[in-house]
Scaffold this active site. Structure first.
Site, PDB file in Angstrom:
ATOM      1  N   ASN A  28      42.612  23.217  65.291  1.00 18.56           N
ATOM      2  CA  ASN A  28      43.301  22.222  64.469  1.00 18.56           C
ATOM      3  C   ASN A  28      44.606  21.857  65.146  1.00 18.56           C
ATOM      4  O   ASN A  28      45.142  22.613  65.937  1.00 18.56           O
ATOM      5  CB  ASN A  28      43.673  22.849  63.116  1.00 18.56           C
TER       6      ASN A  28
ATOM      7  N   HIS B   1      42.783  15.705  58.226  1.00 18.00           N
ATOM      8  CA  HIS B   1      42.539  16.999  58.863  1.00 18.00           C
ATOM      9  C   HIS B   1      42.155  16.725  60.321  1.00 18.00           C
ATOM     10  O   HIS B   1      41.014  16.382  60.610  1.00 18.00           O
ATOM     11  CB  HIS B   1      41.394  17.666  58.078  1.00 18.00           C
TER      12      HIS B   1
ATOM     13  N   CYS C 214      35.134  24.924  65.329  1.00 18.09           N
ATOM     14  CA  CYS C 214      34.105  24.897  64.299  1.00 18.09           C
ATOM     15  C   CYS C 214      32.866  25.536  64.872  1.00 18.09           C
ATOM     16  O   CYS C 214      32.405  25.145  65.942  1.00 18.09           O
ATOM     17  CB  CYS C 214      33.806  23.467  63.855  1.00 18.09           C
TER      18      CYS C 214
HETATM   19  N1  COA Z   1      28.261  33.866  49.448  1.00 18.62           N
HETATM   20  C1  COA Z   1      27.554  34.944  49.841  1.00 18.62           C
HETATM   21  N2  COA Z   1      26.254  34.920  50.108  1.00 18.62           N
HETATM   22  C2  COA Z   1      25.607  33.753  49.967  1.00 18.62           C
HETATM   23  C3  COA Z   1      26.276  32.597  49.569  1.00 18.62           C
HETATM   24  C4  COA Z   1      27.660  32.667  49.312  1.00 18.62           C
HETATM   25  N3  COA Z   1      28.369  31.605  48.948  1.00 18.62           N
HETATM   26  N4  COA Z   1      25.395  31.584  49.522  1.00 18.62           N
HETATM   27  C5  COA Z   1      24.216  32.085  49.870  1.00 18.62           C
HETATM   28  N5  COA Z   1      24.332  33.409  50.155  1.00 18.62           N
HETATM   29  C6  COA Z   1      23.271  34.309  50.574  1.00 18.62           C
HETATM   30  C7  COA Z   1      22.128  34.329  49.600  1.00 18.62           C
HETATM   31  O1  COA Z   1      22.361  35.269  48.603  1.00 18.62           O
HETATM   32  C8  COA Z   1      20.961  34.695  50.488  1.00 18.62           C
HETATM   33  O2  COA Z   1      21.017  36.071  50.774  1.00 18.62           O
HETATM   34  P1  COA Z   1      19.670  36.932  50.990  1.00 18.62           P
HETATM   35  O3  COA Z   1      19.024  36.375  52.221  1.00 18.62           O
HETATM   36  O4  COA Z   1      20.192  38.309  51.161  1.00 18.62           O
HETATM   37  O5  COA Z   1      18.857  36.711  49.746  1.00 18.62           O
HETATM   38  C9  COA Z   1      21.286  33.974  51.777  1.00 18.62           C
HETATM   39  O6  COA Z   1      22.708  33.809  51.784  1.00 18.62           O
HETATM   40  C10 COA Z   1      20.620  32.616  51.892  1.00 18.62           C
HETATM   41  O7  COA Z   1      20.908  31.844  50.728  1.00 18.62           O
HETATM   42  P2  COA Z   1      20.520  30.317  50.549  1.00 18.62           P
HETATM   43  O8  COA Z   1      20.974  29.887  49.226  1.00 18.62           O
HETATM   44  O9  COA Z   1      19.065  30.133  50.912  1.00 18.62           O
HETATM   45  O10 COA Z   1      21.453  29.618  51.588  1.00 18.62           O
HETATM   46  P3  COA Z   1      21.112  28.953  53.008  1.00 18.62           P
HETATM   47  O11 COA Z   1      20.521  29.928  53.942  1.00 18.62           O
HETATM   48  O12 COA Z   1      20.436  27.649  52.786  1.00 18.62           O
HETATM   49  O13 COA Z   1      22.613  28.670  53.514  1.00 18.62           O
HETATM   50  C11 COA Z   1      24.871  28.169  52.928  1.00 18.62           C
HETATM   51  C12 COA Z   1      23.433  27.734  52.860  1.00 18.62           C
HETATM   52  C13 COA Z   1      25.703  26.993  52.467  1.00 18.62           C
HETATM   53  C14 COA Z   1      25.074  29.363  52.005  1.00 18.62           C
HETATM   54  C15 COA Z   1      25.256  28.587  54.383  1.00 18.62           C
HETATM   55  O14 COA Z   1      24.770  27.631  55.285  1.00 18.62           O
HETATM   56  C16 COA Z   1      26.742  28.734  54.568  1.00 18.62           C
HETATM   57  O15 COA Z   1      27.357  29.630  54.007  1.00 18.62           O
HETATM   58  N6  COA Z   1      27.358  27.871  55.380  1.00 18.62           N
HETATM   59  C17 COA Z   1      28.791  27.883  55.597  1.00 18.62           C
HETATM   60  C18 COA Z   1      29.120  27.356  56.934  1.00 18.62           C
HETATM   61  C19 COA Z   1      30.610  27.304  57.136  1.00 18.62           C
HETATM   62  O16 COA Z   1      31.390  27.971  56.486  1.00 18.62           O
HETATM   63  N7  COA Z   1      31.016  26.500  58.114  1.00 18.62           N
HETATM   64  C20 COA Z   1      32.373  26.361  58.460  1.00 18.62           C
HETATM   65  C21 COA Z   1      33.155  25.559  57.493  1.00 18.62           C
HETATM   66  S1  COA Z   1      33.191  23.830  57.919  1.00 18.62           S
HETATM   67 ZN    ZN Z   2      38.712  21.768  60.783  1.00 18.53          ZN
END
Ligand code: COA
Ligand code: ZN
Length: 307
Positions: free
Chosen positions: A256, A214, A247
């Site tokens: 990409n 990737h 990103c």
């Molecule tokens: N879908 C929808 N909502 C989600 C979720 C999911 N997969 N995972 C967590 N949430 C919600 C929880 O319900 C919670 O909601 P609330 O505040 O209303 O109660 C909130 O998000 C926080 O949840 P938590 O489990 O504590 O997660 P976090 O704050 O530690 O975040 C991730 C962790 C992984 C969920 C978050 O960092 C994330 O989604 N990152 C993705 C980043 C991304 O896509 N980057 C690009 C790709 S490389």
């Molecule tokens: Zn990428």
């Protein structure tokens, strides 16, 4: 024998994984309407991809751009023969992905702690723990799982990344039961010699046909890196139509590798993909009209200038 000296014949066929609707659209500054995402994916489907990564079931607070993942999955017209996949970070994401009936999911972590912390708010070890139940749920549903290793060549926070760190997280993902590993040059710093040595290291741990590359084209080395990977026996490459992407947690990361540029090179080398380049251009043209911005694809620019 020194692994670096093994030069394979080029493959007859390569699997191109289209990641534009996810890796691209997650990074948009403006809003792309759900209906336009659906139209973009439908146009991509017409190009005959084997795999389209359509969206992410991540926290909408983290990535508001893909908060409409369920609506997008429900709205697209699925073509037989195409796997429609989505990113899933945790159980909650997996539940949403199952409800949306995606064909395959991808879990994602990285080779550097600071990036993983910024991206998914946990450590590398924590991410592997979170994925355990995701992979179990996918297995129970008969679903294939892909695993991304981001920042495999460099980290926006830590700089150079040791190949041993990439190998370690790859082995942990495989131990969970992940089917395919995509090695990500998230910030587009890799050079071909690094690709050769990393693939040589990884192929003792992962069957080569389960390893994908990737590349981001931030510094113009993506196609050269593809060639190095082809020579190492890699047959799966990720790319995004029109070079969309970046990103949100990697400042300055550009898009990409553009699918058009990848297809032009592969087809020119006599390597089949089954994907219609003209149809990819049509999808990019549509999205460019929505974004009001020309695609970042060299081939697209050349092909559309000639008309
Ligand atoms: N879908 C929808 N909502 C989600 C979720 C999911 N997969 N995972 C967590 N949430 C919600 C929880 O319900 C919670 O909601 P609330 O505040 O209303 O109660 C909130 O998000 C926080 O949840 P938590 O489990 O504590 O997660 P976090 O704050 O530690 O975040 C991730 C962790 C992984 C969920 C978050 O960092 C994330 O989604 N990152 C993705 C980043 C991304 O896509 N980057 C690009 C790709 S490389
Ligand atoms: Zn990428």
């Amino acid at each position: 024998m020194d692994n670096n000296m093994v030069i394979h014949q080029q493959p007859d066929r390569v699997t191109v994984v289209e990641v534009g609707p996810r890796d691209g659209l997650q990074n948009e500054k403006g809003v792309v309407a759900t209906a336009d995402k659906i139209r973009f994916i439908d146009l991509l489907s017409a190009a005959g991809y084997p795999v389209i990564e359509a969206t992410s079931f991540v926290s909408p607070k983290a990535i508001p751009q893909l908060g409409d993942a369920a609506e997008v999955m429900a709205g697209i017209t699925r073509r037989p023969g195409i796997r429609y996949t989505a990113l899933v970070p945790n159980r909650k994401g997996m539940e949403r992905a199952l409800a949306a009936q995606v064909d395959e999911v991808a879990v994602f972590t990285g080779a550097s702690e600071s990036f993983v912390q910024h991206n998914i708010n946990t450590s590398i070890a924590g991410s592997i723990e979170n994925f355990r139940s995701v992979v179990e749920m996918a297995r129970a549903a008969g679903m294939r799982v892909r695993g991304y290793v981001s920042t495999a060549f460099g980290c926006p926070y830590e700089g150079a990344v040791a190949p041993a760190a990439v190998l370690s997280v790859t082995e942990q993902l495989l131990a969970l039961g992940v089917d395919e590993i995509s090695i990500g040059d998230t910030i587009g710093v890799a050079t071909p010699n690094q690709v050769s040595s990393l693939t040589a290291l990884l192929k003792d741990a992962v069957p080569i046909e389960r390893l994908a590359m990737h590349f981001h084209d931030t510094r113009g080395t993506a196609l050269a890196n593809v060639l190095a990977a082809l020579q190492a026996g890699i047959t799966i490459f990720d790319s995004s139509a029109g070079g969309l992407g970046g990103c949100p947690y990697a400042p300055g990361a550009s898009g990409n590798l553009a699918t058009e540029d990848l297809l032009y090179m592969l087809h020119g080398m006599g390597i089949e993909t089954g994907i219609n380049l003209e149809a990819v251009i049509a999808a990019s043209r549509f999205l460019a009209s929505v974004r009001g911005m020309a695609p970042a694809s060299r081939y697209y620019a050349a092909a559309t200038a000639e008309r």
